[in-house]
Structure formats: C-alpha cells, structure tokens
Design an enzyme around this catalytic site. Structure first.
Site, PDB file in Angstrom:
ATOM      1  N   GLU A 191      37.393  42.406  34.814  1.00  0.00           N
ATOM      2  CA  GLU A 191      38.686  42.766  35.385  1.00  0.00           C
ATOM      3  C   GLU A 191      39.826  41.997  34.713  1.00  0.00           C
ATOM      4  O   GLU A 191      40.706  41.437  35.382  1.00  0.00           O
ATOM      5  CB  GLU A 191      38.687  42.531  36.899  1.00  0.00           C
ATOM      6  CG  GLU A 191      37.745  43.475  37.647  1.00  0.00           C
ATOM      7  CD  GLU A 191      37.855  43.351  39.150  1.00  0.00           C
ATOM      8  OE1 GLU A 191      37.688  44.349  39.849  1.00  0.00           O
ATOM      9  OE2 GLU A 191      38.103  42.218  39.633  1.00  0.00           O
ATOM     10  N   GLU A 265      32.635  48.697  40.348  1.00  0.00           N
ATOM     11  CA  GLU A 265      32.499  47.976  41.610  1.00  0.00           C
ATOM     12  C   GLU A 265      32.996  48.890  42.714  1.00  0.00           C
ATOM     13  O   GLU A 265      34.185  49.227  42.763  1.00  0.00           O
ATOM     14  CB  GLU A 265      33.308  46.670  41.612  1.00  0.00           C
ATOM     15  CG  GLU A 265      32.778  45.599  40.689  1.00  0.00           C
ATOM     16  CD  GLU A 265      33.557  44.290  40.806  1.00  0.00           C
ATOM     17  OE1 GLU A 265      34.472  44.220  41.658  1.00  0.00           O
ATOM     18  OE2 GLU A 265      33.273  43.353  40.024  1.00  0.00           O
TER      19      GLU A 265
END
Length: 790
Positions: A191, A265
């Site tokens: 991320e 995710e």
C-alpha cells in the site's frame, strides 16, 4: 526463466522445466511437480487452466506453531485455495546482522504445511507490511540513524531493505511454484500509495526481489484512490477495499485495462485499539460483496481469514497514536482461538457454489479443547525501582533508540535542587510517562492527548526526579513510522518568575522487558507499591486453551512459562488474554506480570470464553479535561464548498493558503438529507500541495461522535485508515447539522487545501458530507485543561 510481455503492464511468467534447472530448485526435496502460473488476459492461469484465487490472510507469527496445521485446514474447509502471508522483517531480524527463521519464525515450514493442505501461498515480504504490527514490520534499529527516511531511496534504508529481501529469497525462493513449491506471487512493498509516490523507489524494491531470485509474478496493492501513486508498468496491480467491489474494480481497470481482477485485501471486520469499542463487521454486506467477486470471476484475499493474537510486544499503533490491542480477532471467519461460527459457515456455503471443476470442500477440523482455571494469587513481587540495571550517564535525555533499545520501558533520573513549586514539561514522552519525586507519583504524561506537563511541589531539599516511560508499539502506518520512543527534550522546569532551567545531568536505565531482565529480578513475598513485577504459580492437569482474566490488573505485560502473551490494559475493550493449550505444562506453570499501575487484586483465573468488548473508561488515567469551547464567532471561513456524491477521494484547494495551528471542518448538510456526518480520512495539504504528516495531530473538539454502538470516534478521521471513520451520534441521540470537527496540528502550519475521503460503501451509506465550511486559525477550540496549547 523467460518473461513474455503481453502489453505495457502485463506479463506471463513461465516455469523453467528443463532438467538441469530443476535440479537447482526445491523440487527434489519437496517431491512436488513444478507448475506454470501466469497472468492471462482475464484470468490467472495455472498450467493453462483458469484459477480464481480464493485467498485468505493468516499470519503465522500470530498463530501458535502447534496450531498452524489446524488453522490451515480450517482455511481449506472454508473454501480457500490460497493463503496470503506477511513476512514481518523485524520478527526475523530484531537485531541487525542476525536473522531468525526457526520455531515460531519458521516461514518455510508454514509454506510447506500450506502446500500439504492443498493451499497455494501469496507471499508479502515487505520490506513494509503495516498489519497493526510493531512499526509495520520495519526494524526499530533503522531509527538509530538520525534523519533516515524510511520507505524511500535513502541509501541506508535501501541497503538494509535489499539485504532483507536477499535473505527472504535465500529462505523462501526454493518454495516458488516454478520450483515445486506453493508460492504463486510475491508482493512488492505494501500500500505504498498511502505513503508516497516515488516510482523509482518501487522499482528499487521490485529489482531487489528479482535479484533475490524471485521469478514468479510480482505485484503491488493499493486502495482505489491511491492506485496511481508509485504505479509502474512492470508490476501487476491489485486493489484493496472493504466494500463496494464494483467501484474498486472500476478504479483498477482505469490503471490496468486488462488482466485478472483481484482484491488484495477484503475486510470482513476490523482491528481493535485500546479504549475504543470492539469492532464487528457487517456480515450481510461482507457476504454480498464476496459473492459479487465470486460471481464475476474476481480473485480476492480475505483480510483476515484468521486474525489470531499479536503475542509478545509486537502490537503496533495506529496514527497519530492509537495503540493496538494484543487480540487480533478482527471479527474474522475464524476467531482468535480458532473457533468457527455463523460467519465461517456462511462463507463456506457461499464458496461451495463457485468451486472450480474437480474441487470439493473438506469438513472443518474439530476445535481444540478449552478449559477454565480456578482463581489463584500472584504472591511475589519485584518493584521496578528496586531492580534497576547500571545506568547510562548523560547530560540531556535522548530517545530510547539512541540508547540501543527498541521496546519495553526506560527510566530517566535526575536530581533537582531545593526550590519552589514548578511545572515540569517535555517536548514529548512516547508513549506514557509516570513522574515521581522522591518515589512519590505526581502525575502522568500521555501521548494520546499530548499532555506533557506535570506540576512539582516545593522542594525544601534536593529531590530525585524519576520519569518512567512505557513504549507501546511503534506506529505502523504513514510517515509516523519514524516513531522514536522515550523522552524527547528539551525537558524544562518552569518555576514562575524565577525562570526556567533544564534538569541534569541524567541517569538513564534501560528496561527492555527481555529474558535477561526477567531472569535477574529479585523477588520478595507480598505486594510491592508502585510499578512492579508480580509472580505466581498454578497447577494444570490437562493443558488446554483458556483465556486469562486480567480485569483486576492495571496496565502492563504478561508472561506464561517464559512466553510473552502480550499487553493488557484495564480500560478495555479486551479484558482477557488468549493462552494456547500447548504453551501450558502438565503440572506447575509460572506467570509473571508487569503492572505499571498496580492491580486492584493480584489474582488471575482462566475463562472458557474471551472478553473482547468491555470498555471501562472510568479507569483511564488520561486527564479528564472540561469539554472544549468552540470559538468560531469572530473567524471567517477560508473555504466554503460542496462535495460531490460518491465514495471517491476529493481534493480541494483553497483560493489562498491559510496559516494556523487549528483547522475546523464544519458540515452543513449530508448527501442523503439526514442529520449525520462521517469522514473516513481528512488529510491537509501544505504550501507545496504535499500531505501534512499527522504526527502531532490531536482532536481539539468534536460536537458529536458515536462511541456506544460502534467505533465512530473522531480520531478515526485522522488515523490514516479509510476502512474506519468518524461518525456523529446515531444510537442514543441524533444531533443535527452543523457538525464541527477541530484538529490541532501541534504547530502553526500553512494549509493550501484538504483531501476528504468519504465513508466507504455504496451510495446508500449515510453521513457523506454535502455542504461544508473550513476555518483555520491559531485557536478555534480551547479547553481550560488544555495545557498543550500555548
């Protein structure tokens, strides 16, 4: 190994299947055939056949090794064909120059067990992970170098990161699918769009993995609004979200027009932080979104399929500072203790409708036995001040890392001359400090509220000043990972008109809470006063899982038979600690507890069920300041506007930059016309348009926040996470607009705009702001108890 380009962004990785190449891999040792895994135009391809990756996250560091097989079998029975595994760099290299891959840290064995259970593996080696883990997996010793820039092309960080990834390749490279192992793909960084936008840095991390011998597809993950940050055309991309898969995949297609769709995710629940309610996911919404992905041939990884427990001192802290609980239950389909219930079975039944040809689901394995344990007393104690090591002599205090310490507690001691009453202040105390004068507790310093001042009484003779600091986990998210613990100077003594002085010299006592420290404690029968260790023993006939009831204790750490189970804090929400049966011994067992506050009663008991949602705010030692007073009457807004509908991040630039220490977002209406307001994340832009770090931010004022039926705390608007959010009250009251949220930036800052992330979800969710105003000034909200504001 050959790599054939299928476009500017997409590749196919072909396994090397000529005899001499296989001999160099792990095929012979594993007794497994090699496979060809590739990225097709629309699908993942395994040996040329479509593979929809049904993955779930499970962290071996959070699961007792003795239970790895059991949890993996549960994953398989739930309908998963793949597990996703973070590698936490600091878990394997706590000290520079020494790697640990044995016992609980045996990542290769975890991957082999997954393969034995018929599961593929997606590896996420970092170097940064996040995961509510200590410093996001980055090792603390990087902070020993002043000025280091983590997650960047800083030469010192790159050198350490490359060495780590080279070691990962040595240990886990032989387990790639091309060499007979289960590893299908490897993630580059994590991320990164939340943190930076340096395409070259992502290229350095990609190259480090290639140099380490990884030949399977490499990929990057980001939330929908950050996919373009750090974007490279030589990395496959997946998107992370907790809701609205259609919106998430639409954003992914804008940067990656072809190739398999995957959510990296997908959140069925959320993590817990001390002092805030236990999080429960929206199971019907989770199942609906999961079916959308299954039906539309999108791959996914459920984060978490099984959360487990952050044993030891490995729990991190959300930004700006919200320390995470040791329980990592996450409201996952498989509970902290490996139990299954409605969410598991609903997930399993849904997965069964979308199995690939030839697939069947095994039955779930039985749960491990659970036992209760009778209440027992910890009858020995060892006061911290009676068990100090040799000190380090210094002129002025520095942070913990400067003294070659990465966690635990640290004591700063100085002699003060006789003098009048005075105010003691520090620039910062990370994270909690207890201030003593001649052994008497006078007050606390608290990073949550940035309260770093304590009043000292008149001293008729020289007196010993002790500042005992507990470091919780290093912040694991955002620029705040540069989180140096301990006392930050200058430390100043202000005595009215007589002026100021900086105490010193200082003696610094390192208290790392490690095995040598515990082994050297001098025990006495009975109870100690003040911060102390406690010891007791109990008998077990048949070891089984249990949950230690720590509700009579204050704040600290617990060890069982030398293993650190984690942290406890009486404010909740967690009031128990998961104790796996294999860590008990038949016969006598020893418990050691460090309690920095002191127990109400030094007793423990084992329960058959956990207590995960019992808040006790009345026990919090944080100073209860009067409600802040809002001061907007004489302040003109710097910006008035209307947000656009939807869940997309919106960036607003002001007509003129404004200068101030506090910013107020005033909501005037909501998109749905209802009285609620919500913000998933609020970022501010500096004079150059860059994100202002949240390091020193606090909430100075909020008119309404939901704290009963969900965690809608205002702090969620500035914690860097977009899956949680600030939400005004709705369960017991529903106040109307305008709503006001005031952020104290910790220092005067030039602000040129803001970035607003709406509450996630589809168009039906409430609280999305329509009309609003923004105010910036030196002071917009002030409390009589707010000593942090000059």
């Amino acid at each position: 190994m050959t790599r054939k380009s299928l476009g500017v962004w997409q590749w196919s990785w072909l396994g090397c299947v000529v005899g001499g190449c296989l001999a160099l891999g792990a095929t012979a040792a594993l007794g497994q055939a090699t496979h060809r895994f590739a990225l097709g135009e629309q699908d993942f391809l395994l040996d040329g056949q479509r593979l929809q990756i049904r993955c779930g996250e499970i962290h071996f560091a959070r699961v007792p090794r003795e239970y790895w097989g059991h949890r993996l079998r549960l994953c398989k029975a739930m309908g998963l064909n793949t597990v996703c595994a973070y590698l936490f760099w600091n878990y394997h290299q706590w000290d520079p120059g020494r790697f640990e891959w044995s016992g609980q840290a045996d990542a290769a064995e975890f991957c082999r067990l997954a393969q034995q259970e018929g599961l593929w593996v997606i590896l996420r080696p970092g170097p940064y992970a996040c995961a509510e883990w200590e410093m996001g997996g980055l090792p603390w010793w990087l902070l020993k170098k002043d000025g280091i820039r983590l997650r960047s092309r800083d030469p010192d960080f790159l050198a350490a990161g490359r060495a780590w990834l080279k070691e990962v390749g040595r240990v886990l490279g032989p387990l790639q699918v091309t060499r007979g192992g289960p590893i299908l793909m490897v993630q580059v960084e994590n991320e990164y769009g939340f943190y930076g936008d340096d395409v070259q840095y992502m290229g350095e991390m990609r190259q480090a993995l290639l140099d380490a011998g990884f030949e399977v597809p490499l990929f990057a993950c980001n939330p929908p609004y950050a996919l373009r940050k750090g974007l490279r055309d030589d990395l496959f991309n997946v998107v992370n979200f907790g809701k609205d898969p259609a919106g998430g995949f639409k954003a992914l297609r804008q940067v990656q027009p072809r190739g398999p769709l995957m959510c990296g995710e997908f959140y069925p629940g959320w993590f817990d932080t001390w002092g805030f309610p236990h999080h429960l996911g929206n199971t019907p919404q989770y199942l609906a979104d999961l079916e959308y992905m299954l039906r539309n041939n999108a791959s996914f990884s459920i984060y978490m399929a099984h959360g487990g427990t952050t044993f030891g001192l490995w729990s991190g802290a959300d930004r700006p500072f919200k320390p995470d609980t040791s329980s990592y239950d996450y409201d996952a389909p498989i509970s902290e203790a490996g139990w299954i219930g409605e969410k598991f079975h609903a997930t399993r039944n849904l997965m069964a409708k979308y199995l690939l040809p030839g697939e069947t689901l095994p039955e779930p394995p039985a749960a491990h036995p659970v036992t209760a344990m009778a209440r027992f007393t910890l009858g020995q104690s060892a006061a911290i001040f009676d068990n100090l090591p040799a000190p380090i002599e210094v002129g002025a205090p520095r942070n913990m890392e400067a003294y070659d310490q990465g966690r635990g507690c640290i004591l700063y001691r100085a002699m003060l001359p006789a003098g009048p009453a005075a105010e003691l202040s520090a620039k910062e105390a990370r994270d909690f400090a207890w201030v003593f004068l001649d052994g008497k507790l006078l007050g606390t310093m608290d990073r949550r509220t940035r309260q770093y001042r304590v009043t000292l009484p008149e001293r008729l003779a020289p007196a010993c000043l002790d500042i005992l600091i507990e470091a919780m986990g290093h912040v694991n998210f955002g620029p705040e990972v540069h989180d140096r613990k301990g006392l930050h100077g200058p430390v100043v003594l202000q005595a009215g008109a007589t002026g100021t002085r900086e105490p010193g010299p200082w003696q610094v006592y390192r208290l790392p809470l490690d095995e040598p420290m515990l082994a050297g404690l001098r025990w006495r029968p009975g109870q100690a006063a003040g911060p102390a260790f406690w010891r007791g023993e109990f008998e077990v006939t048949h070891p089984a899982d249990t949950f230690l009831d720590v509700s009579t204790w204050g704040k600290g750490v617990l060890w069982l038979n030398g293993r650190c189970l984690g942290r406890f804090w009486n404010i909740g929400p967690t009031q128990t600690m998961y104790l796996p049966g294999p860590w008990l011994k038949a016969g006598r067992n020893e418990v050691i507890i460090l309690d920095l506050l002191g127990p109400q009663e030094p007793v423990l008991a084992g329960l058959e069920k956990p207590i995960l949602d019992q808040l006790r705010p009345q026990l919090d030692f944080a100073k209860k300041a009067p409600r802040a007073v809002l001061m907007l009457e004489s302040v003109a807004p710097v910006h008035t506007g209307t947000f656009t509908p939807g869940s997309a991040v919106q960036e607003v630039r002001f007509a003129q930059p404004a200068r101030g220490r506090q910013l107020c977002l005033e909501t005037l209406s909501a998109m749905d016309g209802k009285p609620f307001a919500a913000v998933a994340e609020l970022d501010l832009l500096d004079a150059e348009g860059q994100i202002v770090p949240h390091t020193a931010w606090t909430i100075a004022y909020v008119d309404s926040e939901e704290r009963i039926s969900e965690d809608g705390a205002a702090l969620n608007a500035i914690n860097g996470q977009t899956a949680d959010f600030w939400h005004t009250e709705w369960s017991q009251a529903q106040p109307h607009h305008p709503h006001r949220l005031v952020i104290d930036l910790g220092q005067t800052t030039v602000i040129s705009g803001l970035r607003y992330t709406p509450r996630p979800g589809n168009s039906a969710v409430g609280g999305r702001i329509k009309d609003y105003r923004v105010y910036i000034a030196p002071m917009l909200a002030r409390s009589a108890g707010d000593a942090a504001n000059p």
